[in-house]
Design a protein around this motif. Sequence first.
Motif, mmCIF file in Angstrom:
data_model
loop_
_atom_site.group_PDB
_atom_site.id
_atom_site.type_symbol
_atom_site.label_atom_id
_atom_site.label_comp_id
_atom_site.label_asym_id
_atom_site.label_seq_id
_atom_site.Cartn_x
_atom_site.Cartn_y
_atom_site.Cartn_z
ATOM 1 N N ALA A 1 0.825 -1.208 0.000
ATOM 2 C CA ALA A 1 0.000 0.000 0.000
ATOM 3 C C ALA A 1 0.860 1.259 0.000
ATOM 4 C CB ALA A 1 -0.924 -0.001 1.210
ATOM 5 N N SER A 2 2.053 1.190 0.569
ATOM 6 C CA SER A 2 2.914 2.371 0.660
ATOM 7 C C SER A 2 3.823 2.539 -0.553
ATOM 8 C CB SER A 2 3.782 2.288 1.920
ATOM 9 O OG SER A 2 4.605 1.127 1.881
ATOM 10 N N ASP A 3 3.898 1.513 -1.406
ATOM 11 C CA ASP A 3 4.751 1.600 -2.584
ATOM 12 C C ASP A 3 4.117 2.506 -3.626
ATOM 13 O OD1 ASP A 3 6.751 -0.071 -1.666
ATOM 14 O OD2 ASP A 3 5.742 -1.867 -2.399
ATOM 15 N N GLN A 4 4.980 3.198 -4.367
ATOM 16 C CA GLN A 4 4.522 4.004 -5.481
ATOM 17 C C GLN A 4 4.402 3.120 -6.711
ATOM 18 O OE1 GLN A 4 3.717 7.310 -5.308
ATOM 19 N NE2 GLN A 4 4.038 7.078 -3.100
ATOM 20 N N TYR A 5 3.459 3.474 -7.611
ATOM 21 C CA TYR A 5 3.368 2.759 -8.876
ATOM 22 C C TYR A 5 4.649 2.993 -9.664
ATOM 23 C CZ TYR A 5 -1.536 1.681 -8.237
ATOM 24 O OH TYR A 5 -2.717 1.177 -7.760
ATOM 25 N N LEU A 6 5.165 1.945 -10.244
ATOM 26 C CA LEU A 6 6.425 2.023 -10.962
ATOM 27 C C LEU A 6 6.187 1.862 -12.444
ATOM 28 C CD1 LEU A 6 8.538 -0.218 -8.581
ATOM 29 C CD2 LEU A 6 8.438 2.276 -8.643
ATOM 30 N N VAL A 7 7.001 2.515 -13.229
ATOM 31 C CA VAL A 7 6.887 2.439 -14.675
ATOM 32 C C VAL A 7 7.574 1.173 -15.164
ATOM 33 C CG1 VAL A 7 7.463 3.547 -16.862
ATOM 34 C CG2 VAL A 7 6.853 4.940 -14.873
ATOM 35 N N VAL A 8 6.855 0.342 -15.946
ATOM 36 C CA VAL A 8 7.446 -0.875 -16.481
ATOM 37 C C VAL A 8 8.616 -0.515 -17.378
ATOM 38 C CG1 VAL A 8 7.066 -2.834 -17.995
ATOM 39 C CG2 VAL A 8 5.318 -2.192 -16.334
ATOM 40 N N GLY A 9 9.729 -1.166 -17.178
ATOM 41 C CA GLY A 9 10.920 -0.879 -17.957
ATOM 42 C C GLY A 9 11.898 -0.003 -17.218
ATOM 43 N N GLU A 10 11.460 0.625 -16.129
ATOM 44 C CA GLU A 10 12.358 1.470 -15.352
ATOM 45 C C GLU A 10 13.299 0.608 -14.538
ATOM 46 O OE1 GLU A 10 12.132 4.622 -11.595
ATOM 47 O OE2 GLU A 10 10.327 3.969 -12.638
ATOM 48 N N ARG A 11 14.587 0.817 -14.690
ATOM 49 C CA ARG A 11 15.563 0.051 -13.932
ATOM 50 C C ARG A 11 15.624 0.566 -12.507
ATOM 51 N NH1 ARG A 11 19.433 -2.526 -16.884
ATOM 52 N NH2 ARG A 11 19.951 -3.451 -14.894
#
Length: 243
Positions: free
Chosen positions: A209-219
């Motif tokens: 719940a505390s994680d930010q959405y991450l962009v696929v492909g982002e290292r």
Amino acid sequence: MRTLAWNARGLGGPRAIHILQNLKREMDPEIMFLMETKLGVQALERIRIKLGYLGKLVVESVGRSGGLCLFWSDRICADLISFSRFHIDVKITSSESKLLRFDWLLWQSRFNTTGPFVDVVTEEGPPRQRRLIEEFREAVDDCELMDIGFRGPGFTWSNRRDGSAMVQERLDRGFQYLLWHQMFPNSFVQHLGYWKSDHRPILVEILTASDQYLVVGERRRRRFHFEACWADCEECDVLASSS
């Protein structure tokens, strides 16, 4: 944590290796699960080395049919629970001390559809295959699983034909328990592009719940202390060094 699953339909030849290297570089998954490898232990050990993974578990193909392989990085600890020709079940401890359980399942029954598409959970399909689809639904219900959902294109398999001859299905998907969903509510499945196989790879991004959405492909670069994860895990050490 990221885990990538792909029904590769065979990993022989340099093209398949090149595709895996690109997926590893672009998606940076801690875990990679490969289905229908059609390879034995020695060939998959060479692939492990090329991809730079720490450990592997191989269920060898029978002749030129089937085969499963699980690779994992040095950012996690993998503890084997069970395996067969059709599944690998492991307990995962991440470098952030998150404890997870994964069961990668190869559903062998093929749904050879005649329409433009079939979702094997919500569509009935042709009469002669309704029994197989119903068995799949019953297995999902008996295990009290929920579909994680997905981002990207709507289907993960295509017969790669044009026009009215095209058939598309959503055969590859991720499921979760209610408790798992409560622990990791922001998790999602990303459908990636078609490459060599008629199946798309799918990427599962596990987020709390505390994680930010991450962009696929982002290292992402994370610190990892090998001793903290592996020192007390004898079985994991055996798996990591096995061939």
